[in-house]
Scaffold this motif. Structure first.
Motif, PDB file in Angstrom:
ATOM      1  N   ARG A  68       0.855  -1.188   0.000  1.00 51.72           N
ATOM      2  CA  ARG A  68       0.000   0.000   0.000  1.00 51.72           C
ATOM      3  C   ARG A  68       0.894   1.241   0.000  1.00 51.72           C
ATOM      4  NH1 ARG A  68      -5.317   1.834   2.598  1.00 51.72           N
ATOM      5  NH2 ARG A  68      -4.920   3.957   3.257  1.00 51.72           N
ATOM      6  N   LEU A  74      -8.577   3.773  -6.664  1.00 54.08           N
ATOM      7  CA  LEU A  74     -10.035   3.829  -6.820  1.00 54.08           C
ATOM      8  C   LEU A  74     -10.610   2.513  -7.326  1.00 54.08           C
ATOM      9  CD1 LEU A  74     -10.365   7.469  -8.239  1.00 54.08           C
ATOM     10  CD2 LEU A  74     -11.116   6.654  -6.003  1.00 54.08           C
ATOM     11  N   GLY A  77      -7.464  -1.804  -5.067  1.00 53.56           N
ATOM     12  CA  GLY A  77      -6.221  -2.550  -5.264  1.00 53.56           C
ATOM     13  C   GLY A  77      -5.459  -2.775  -3.963  1.00 53.56           C
ATOM     14  N   SER A 133      -4.714  13.185  -8.154  1.00 55.88           N
ATOM     15  CA  SER A 133      -4.382  12.933  -6.748  1.00 55.88           C
ATOM     16  C   SER A 133      -2.900  13.175  -6.474  1.00 55.88           C
ATOM     17  CB  SER A 133      -4.715  11.474  -6.427  1.00 55.88           C
ATOM     18  OG  SER A 133      -4.093  10.625  -7.394  1.00 55.88           O
ATOM     19  N   GLY A 140       5.089   4.607  -5.947  1.00 54.72           N
ATOM     20  CA  GLY A 140       4.922   3.140  -5.966  1.00 54.72           C
ATOM     21  C   GLY A 140       3.522   2.772  -6.429  1.00 54.72           C
ATOM     22  N   ASN A 142       1.608   4.702  -8.282  1.00 49.78           N
ATOM     23  CA  ASN A 142       1.530   5.098  -9.699  1.00 49.78           C
ATOM     24  C   ASN A 142       2.102   3.998 -10.599  1.00 49.78           C
ATOM     25  OD1 ASN A 142       2.304   8.714  -9.544  1.00 49.78           O
ATOM     26  ND2 ASN A 142       0.652   7.536  -8.665  1.00 49.78           N
ATOM     27  N   GLU A 194      -0.422  -3.935 -10.558  1.00 46.08           N
ATOM     28  CA  GLU A 194      -1.320  -3.741  -9.406  1.00 46.08           C
ATOM     29  C   GLU A 194      -0.876  -4.513  -8.164  1.00 46.08           C
ATOM     30  OE1 GLU A 194      -5.497  -3.615 -10.237  1.00 46.08           O
ATOM     31  OE2 GLU A 194      -5.197  -3.144 -12.345  1.00 46.08           O
ATOM     32  N   GLY A 198       4.987  -8.269  -7.016  1.00 53.36           N
ATOM     33  CA  GLY A 198       6.025  -7.903  -6.058  1.00 53.36           C
ATOM     34  C   GLY A 198       5.857  -6.468  -5.596  1.00 53.36           C
ATOM     35  N   ALA A 200       7.516  -2.639  -5.325  1.00 52.16           N
ATOM     36  CA  ALA A 200       8.539  -1.702  -5.810  1.00 52.16           C
ATOM     37  C   ALA A 200       9.166  -1.012  -4.604  1.00 52.16           C
ATOM     38  CB  ALA A 200       7.908  -0.674  -6.738  1.00 52.16           C
ATOM     39  N   HIS A 409      -7.420   3.657 -13.537  1.00 47.75           N
ATOM     40  CA  HIS A 409      -7.602   3.356 -12.110  1.00 47.75           C
ATOM     41  C   HIS A 409      -7.369   1.886 -11.769  1.00 47.75           C
ATOM     42  CE1 HIS A 409     -10.355   7.146 -11.681  1.00 47.75           C
ATOM     43  NE2 HIS A 409      -9.098   7.431 -11.927  1.00 47.75           N
ATOM     44  N   ASN A 445      -0.645  -9.839  -3.228  1.00 42.66           N
ATOM     45  CA  ASN A 445      -1.935  -9.202  -3.514  1.00 42.66           C
ATOM     46  C   ASN A 445      -2.944 -10.143  -4.175  1.00 42.66           C
ATOM     47  OD1 ASN A 445      -3.641  -7.064  -3.184  1.00 42.66           O
ATOM     48  ND2 ASN A 445      -2.804  -5.818  -4.851  1.00 42.66           N
TER      49      ASN A 445
HETATM   50  C1  LIG Z   1      -9.321  12.449  -6.007  1.00 43.94           C
HETATM   51  C2  LIG Z   1      -8.596  11.382  -6.795  1.00 43.94           C
HETATM   52  C3  LIG Z   1      -8.164  11.674  -8.075  1.00 43.94           C
HETATM   53  C4  LIG Z   1      -7.490  10.694  -8.822  1.00 43.94           C
HETATM   54  N1  LIG Z   1      -7.065  11.015 -10.076  1.00 43.94           N
HETATM   55  C5  LIG Z   1      -6.393  10.093 -10.793  1.00 43.94           C
HETATM   56  C6  LIG Z   1      -5.920  10.421 -12.119  1.00 43.94           C
HETATM   57  O1  LIG Z   1      -6.095  11.528 -12.620  1.00 43.94           O
HETATM   58  N2  LIG Z   1      -5.268   9.448 -12.796  1.00 43.94           N
HETATM   59  C7  LIG Z   1      -5.032   8.202 -12.262  1.00 43.94           C
HETATM   60  O2  LIG Z   1      -4.425   7.371 -12.933  1.00 43.94           O
HETATM   61  N3  LIG Z   1      -5.468   7.879 -11.033  1.00 43.94           N
HETATM   62  C8  LIG Z   1      -6.122   8.788 -10.282  1.00 43.94           C
HETATM   63  N4  LIG Z   1      -6.569   8.458  -9.026  1.00 43.94           N
HETATM   64  C9  LIG Z   1      -6.343   7.094  -8.510  1.00 43.94           C
HETATM   65  C10 LIG Z   1      -5.071   6.920  -7.626  1.00 43.94           C
HETATM   66  O3  LIG Z   1      -4.664   8.151  -7.067  1.00 43.94           O
HETATM   67  C11 LIG Z   1      -3.928   6.289  -8.414  1.00 43.94           C
HETATM   68  O4  LIG Z   1      -4.284   4.974  -8.806  1.00 43.94           O
HETATM   69  C12 LIG Z   1      -2.591   6.237  -7.657  1.00 43.94           C
HETATM   70  O5  LIG Z   1      -1.565   5.773  -8.483  1.00 43.94           O
HETATM   71  C13 LIG Z   1      -2.644   5.352  -6.409  1.00 43.94           C
HETATM   72  O6  LIG Z   1      -1.463   5.614  -5.653  1.00 43.94           O
HETATM   73  P1  LIG Z   1      -1.424   5.261  -4.102  1.00 43.94           P
HETATM   74  O7  LIG Z   1      -0.065   5.548  -3.602  1.00 43.94           O
HETATM   75  O8  LIG Z   1      -2.518   5.928  -3.389  1.00 43.94           O
HETATM   76  O9  LIG Z   1      -1.637   3.688  -4.184  1.00 43.94           O
HETATM   77  P2  LIG Z   1      -2.545   2.729  -3.282  1.00 43.94           P
HETATM   78  O10 LIG Z   1      -3.979   3.103  -3.389  1.00 43.94           O
HETATM   79  O11 LIG Z   1      -1.961   2.648  -1.930  1.00 43.94           O
HETATM   80  O12 LIG Z   1      -2.312   1.353  -4.042  1.00 43.94           O
HETATM   81  C14 LIG Z   1      -2.741   1.190  -5.376  1.00 43.94           C
HETATM   82  C15 LIG Z   1      -2.219  -0.152  -5.910  1.00 43.94           C
HETATM   83  O13 LIG Z   1      -0.807  -0.099  -5.968  1.00 43.94           O
HETATM   84  C16 LIG Z   1      -0.228  -1.183  -5.232  1.00 43.94           C
HETATM   85  N5  LIG Z   1       0.994  -0.642  -4.655  1.00 43.94           N
HETATM   86  C17 LIG Z   1       1.145   0.459  -3.889  1.00 43.94           C
HETATM   87  N6  LIG Z   1       2.440   0.654  -3.612  1.00 43.94           N
HETATM   88  C18 LIG Z   1       3.126  -0.337  -4.224  1.00 43.94           C
HETATM   89  C19 LIG Z   1       4.504  -0.687  -4.307  1.00 43.94           C
HETATM   90  N7  LIG Z   1       5.453   0.037  -3.709  1.00 43.94           N
HETATM   91  N8  LIG Z   1       4.844  -1.777  -5.019  1.00 43.94           N
HETATM   92  C20 LIG Z   1       3.905  -2.539  -5.638  1.00 43.94           C
HETATM   93  N9  LIG Z   1       2.587  -2.265  -5.587  1.00 43.94           N
HETATM   94  C21 LIG Z   1       2.211  -1.175  -4.888  1.00 43.94           C
HETATM   95  C22 LIG Z   1      -1.301  -1.576  -4.231  1.00 43.94           C
HETATM   96  O14 LIG Z   1      -1.154  -2.928  -3.842  1.00 43.94           O
HETATM   97  C23 LIG Z   1      -2.564  -1.343  -5.031  1.00 43.94           C
HETATM   98  O15 LIG Z   1      -2.815  -2.450  -5.860  1.00 43.94           O
HETATM   99  C24 LIG Z   1      -7.255   9.401  -8.260  1.00 43.94           C
HETATM  100  C25 LIG Z   1      -7.679   9.133  -6.964  1.00 43.94           C
HETATM  101  C26 LIG Z   1      -8.342  10.102  -6.238  1.00 43.94           C
HETATM  102  C27 LIG Z   1      -8.782   9.770  -4.836  1.00 43.94           C
END
Ligand SMILES: Cc1cc2nc3c(=O)[nH]c(=O)nc-3n(C[C@H](O)[C@H](O)[C@H](O)COP(=O)(O)OP(=O)(O)OC[C@H]3O[C@@H](n4cnc5c(N)ncnc54)[C@H](O)[C@@H]3O)c2cc1C
Length: 478
Positions: A68, A74, A77, A133, A140, A142, A194, A198, A200, A409, A445
């Motif tokens: 995480r 969204l 994941g 966001s 990670g 992203n 997703e 593994g 990152a 997403h 996951n």
């Molecule tokens: C208001 C809002 C706007 C958004 N706008 C966009 C947008 O414009 N474009 C877009 O693409 N998304 C958008 N999102 C979705 C979200 O922000 C993205 O998917 C973002 O990349 C998630 O990053 P996070 O750090 O919050 O990941 P998390 O929600 O913590 O995890 C997302 C996924 O990544 C995995 N993960 C996290 N860290 C790692 C790691 N180090 N190694 C391996 N897997 C990992 C998790 O297991 C999970 O499957 C938005 C969300 C919100 C709430």
């Protein structure tokens, strides 16, 4: 879990292992709050070695783990497992290296997307993928989602801006996947996986030069169809803007209520078009753009950062803004070919009327990535189910028009049930083979992306009878 937790406490500093039930609840969901599970245990590691140690312990005990970042996903994941370990990267926020001559930065996975740009902006560089966001989401996350953003139309998604990743594999080894490696593009397979291949632990990103000129245009149209026609005309003219975003009347109303963005009143749709690049090119494209958008009833042009921020304010806040006009909503994410936008939007309107559910449309119009916001009142009996029905029907529409069930997403837990609508059983089995090559025990996951976890080593084929995992309540068959 008890023996694993004791081993985790030996491996990590005391405050890096969370078992207190109240604190665990902080991590029970991501941005998709209607999927919730309390994690078995949460760990807050500070290095790749610590993550590798955690993953090795999970292997020894056969316990699943979920990575995480910031939890803004969204699609559910990062939804934790009650019988598993949640590995949170929020303590890994160091920018390790900035190498401007080679236009690269090396960062830890918990670094936020915007922090990279903030670290290099003064030297004339930025990190191009810009999810809305970006102030909060981690690099990670992203990488795991192959995230996009408004400016990805021209500049490409995360996959186009990641040069290398250090990864803890699902069996606890630390490896580096580099774009320059000969052989299979394993980095390409990892980006967008997703969290199933593994964790990152270090990401090398590409840095982009701040463009010489940027011009942003807001065009207001009476109807969404007129806006859609303008989008097609812009692309047909051979212009590739940095961004083309569209909002419909309902999302404009929400943005106005939340951030007073003062978009032209009476607009059925606003289009935000941003041009960037060498000044001469932007000037030429701008002249052509004004001709194409001459059907708009109001045009606003921004040349400096303050004016640009004013135009982007409504769009960037649109998802959250919808909370001002509806007690609950589903953020949908689907893709259609640009040319189908008018028909698909009309069909979404039809679904909305048929089910009595309002739908606000915000989208990356340039690449056909729709974000319908399906509004409902969660206090009203049956409203959630009707909203779910509309939301699912929108994805069916996207597939029928040759599009996809997700643009940026991810599939996560939420859309796993839609995967068989897009892919045959053979396709899904082939994807599982890739997964099994990285994660033969299915500990990284599990339960995400794929509808029914077929176990590594099982012979692909049409399943007859109930899967043992379904029977034991560990998996669902859709
Ligand atoms: C208001 C809002 C706007 C958004 N706008 C966009 C947008 O414009 N474009 C877009 O693409 N998304 C958008 N999102 C979705 C979200 O922000 C993205 O998917 C973002 O990349 C998630 O990053 P996070 O750090 O919050 O990941 P998390 O929600 O913590 O995890 C997302 C996924 O990544 C995995 N993960 C996290 N860290 C790692 C790691 N180090 N190694 C391996 N897997 C990992 C998790 O297991 C999970 O499957 C938005 C969300 C919100 C709430």
């Amino acid at each position: 879990m008890d023996s694993l937790t004791a081993a985790l406490r030996e491996l990590l500093p005391h405050d890096a292992v969370i078992t207190d039930p109240v604190r665990l609840r902080t991590y029970e969901c991501d941005g998709l709050t209607y999927h919730r599970a309390t994690p078995g245990v949460v760990v807050l590691p500070e290095s790749a070695e610590q993550i590798a140690g955690v993953v090795r312990l999970c292997n020894e005990t056969g316990v699943p783990f979920v990575a995480r970042g910031s939890g803004t996903g969204l699609s559910g994941g990062a939804l934790p497992r009650e019988d598993g370990v949640l590995i949170v990267t929020s303590k890994m926020r160091r920018i390790l290296e900035i190498d401007l001559p080679n236009r690269r930065a090396v960062v830890e996975p918990g670094v936020t997307n915007l922090a990279i740009t903030e670290a290099v902006r003064d030297q004339g560089f930025y990190y191009a993928p810009d999810p809305s966001s970006q102030q909060v989401c981690s690099i990670g996350g992203n990488v795991a989602e192959n995230s996009g953003g408004a400016h990805c139309l021209k500049h490409g998604f995360t996959v186009n801006h990641v040069e290398a990743c250090e990864v803890v594999t699902p069996d606890g080894d630390i490896v580096v996947l580099d774009r320059m490696d000969p052989g299979y593009d394993l980095l390409g397979a990892f980006v967008g996986s997703e969290g199933t291949l593994g964790v990152a632990t270090k990401v090398t990103v590409r840095l982009t030069r701040v463009p010489e000129a940027v011009t942003t245009v807001l065009a207001a149209y009476g109807t969404i169809e007129q806006g859609g026609e303008a989008v097609s005309a812009i692309i047909a003219a051979g212009i590739v803007p940095a961004a083309i975003e569209m909002m419909d009347a309902l999302s404009i109303e929400a943005a106005e209520a939340a951030v007073r963005c003062a978009y032209p009143s009476g607009a059925g749709a606003v289009l935000i078009v941003e041009l960037d690049g060498p000044r001469a090119e932007v000037t030429r494209q701008f002249a052509r753009l004004l001709e194409i958008c001459s059907g708009a009833f109001e045009l606003r042009v921004a040349d400096d950062p303050a004016e640009r921020a004013a135009i982007w304010k409504g769009r960037k806040s649109a998802f959250a803004a919808v909370g001002r006009i509806s007690p609950a909503y589903i953020v949908q994410d689907g893709v259609v070919p640009r040319t189908s936008l008018p028909q698909v939007l009309a069909a979404i309107d039809g679904l909305s009327r048929e089910h009595g559910i309002r739908v606000a449309n915000v989208f990356h119009a340039g690449d056909g990535n729709l974000h319908p916001l399906v509004l409902f009142d969660d206090a009203e009996p049956g409203a959630g189910e009707r909203a779910e029905a509309v939301s699912g029907a929108i994805l069916d529409l996207c597939i029928r028009h040759g599009g996809s069930i997700t643009g940026e997403h991810g599939v996560g837990v939420d859309k796993a049930k839609h995967m068989p609508k897009m892919f045959s059983a053979d396709d899904l089995d082939t994807m599982q083979l890739v997964r099994c090559a990285f994660d033969p025990r299915g500990l990284s996951n599990p339960g995400k992306v794929f509808p029914t976890p077929r176990l590594c080593g099982e012979v692909p084929g049409v399943r007859r009878g109930v899967h043992p995992l379904v029977e034991s309540g560990k998996a669902e068959q859709f």
